[in-house]
Scaffold this active site. Sequence first.
Site, PDB file in Angstrom:
ATOM      1  N   HIS A  71      98.530  31.170  37.137  1.00  0.00           N
ATOM      2  CA  HIS A  71      97.828  30.700  38.329  1.00  0.00           C
ATOM      3  C   HIS A  71      97.766  29.178  38.361  1.00  0.00           C
ATOM      4  O   HIS A  71      97.922  28.557  39.418  1.00  0.00           O
ATOM      5  CB  HIS A  71      96.415  31.273  38.365  1.00  0.00           C
ATOM      6  N   CYS A  87     113.540  34.411  45.381  1.00  0.00           N
ATOM      7  CA  CYS A  87     112.193  34.072  45.855  1.00  0.00           C
ATOM      8  C   CYS A  87     111.229  33.850  44.704  1.00  0.00           C
ATOM      9  O   CYS A  87     110.023  33.710  44.913  1.00  0.00           O
ATOM     10  CB  CYS A  87     111.651  35.155  46.783  1.00  0.00           C
TER      11      CYS A  87
END
Length: 556
Positions: free
Chosen positions: A186, A486
């Site tokens: 994160h 991606c």
Amino acid sequence: METTLRGVGVSHGVAIGEVRHMGTAVLEPPAKQIAADEAEREQGRARQAVEAVSADLMARGQLAGGEAQHVLEAQAMIATDPELMSDVDRRIVVGSTAERAVYDAFASYRDLLAGAGEYMAGRVADLDDVRNRIVARLLGVPMPGVPDSDEPYVLIARDLAPADTALLDPALVLGFVTEEGGPTSHSAILARALGVPAIVALPGAGEIAEGTVIAVDGSTGDLFVEPTAEKRAELEAAAAERKAALAASSGPGATSDGHKVPLLANVGGPSDVPAAVEAGAEGVGLFRTEFLFLDDSKKAPSEEKQIESYRKVLEAFPEGRVVVRVLDAGADKPLDFLTPADEPNPALGVRGLRTLLDHPEVLRTQLTALAKAAEGLPVYLEVMAPMVADRIDAKAFADACREAGLVAKFGAMVEIPSAALRARSILQEVEFLSLGTNDLAQYAFAADRQVGAVSRLQDPWQPALLDLIAMSAEAAKAEGKSCGVCGEAASDPLLACVLTGLGVTSLSMGSASIPYVRATLAKYTLAQCERAAAAARAADSAEEARVAAQAVLSGE
């Protein structure tokens, strides 16, 4: 004396400044016993603290917006998890104080995750942060967090929780370095979203003394302690050169000889769209729809709510390409109404498309919502399934799309090595492939994408990973179909050139990375990219691959 350390560069740019360390506090409460008649009061204190922390995280998320908001909302859900709260209540009943019950309940849950193979290890920092916030509130002590400073600085921490990273002020925090974490943690994702230079997985960084001047190169992962004047000038010149190249770069992605490589954005919802448009994204290469579902883990969002959210994103790219990933639930994104709570290893269990095929009504509603959201719009809608393992999976997804009346291209994500190995077979059922390099590396190397200790194997420059990407791209070319990337690999400008040389047809990344990739691609021909790709695949390690590709592109 100048010394050099190396971690994993996860966010481009150079930062030079004095070190400030993340504030810490001793948050282990004493293990004293309470009387039985105090239990109800302590349970009330625990609930109030949990609700306050959850509300604070939600407020921080709304303030931060974008990707950070989704991360913090998920963290707020951890705080109010009913199983955790039940455990807290039980511990209070047998004599623990509220703060000790919270501390021990979270520790137990933490151990449970570690025992399940540490797939959730990347979320342990989130879990610890929630625990610390609740315990600090109960103890009445200051919250650990970003240091107060009137002067700009470089932040060093063991790890950064999303609540801290999301609200970093780029005007004060020039860059940050963490001892733990990985390229897909994160902290790394949010650093890229903020545009703050960052290095993760650099053991020993915490030993650098407060006030020491350091230089952080978020592109290479190099950290220079007490850099010489010559080194500072060199880094500043390189940063100025990059800035000038970014300012001069505009328009569609392409190599210097005109080979088109569409540059797309990864988004989590409508709030991420403005940044993508501003960066000049040619569309969306990954629309992560699970964030819409995480708003309420008890039930799926209504068809109407989904239509509204999807349409906002589709409208932002008239005549552009928008690739939507259907719900990727399971593993680190559990949903109470979908995912089993007792899976021994969620990463290898019912996740992604497997979850949706077990709950066809959820998939049907999402596909129907996408079909209705696209009605009357000139956008080129493409829909892909996560965690496709083989042709049977691909056919099941394509059939579901057709049954829902979806007028769009259907695709499959290549995140499992079997999908790369059997890409031509899968392409008999779908019209495009999209490589999720984060998970593909995780499964190829048996290396949890969130564990800093195995970040070497999560490096997207690993030659074996490049082989799997090349295999997929070659299969797509043979079938006359497209194959994009991606995953976070696309955000590395040098690696973007290598991916282009491997035959990848589009690149999707966080919006902040698009200008860097566009400017770098425009410097080289397709033939140079192909030679760099061949050199990287011929190497035996990620570092050797990176050096070999750089040598080819620099003409050495």
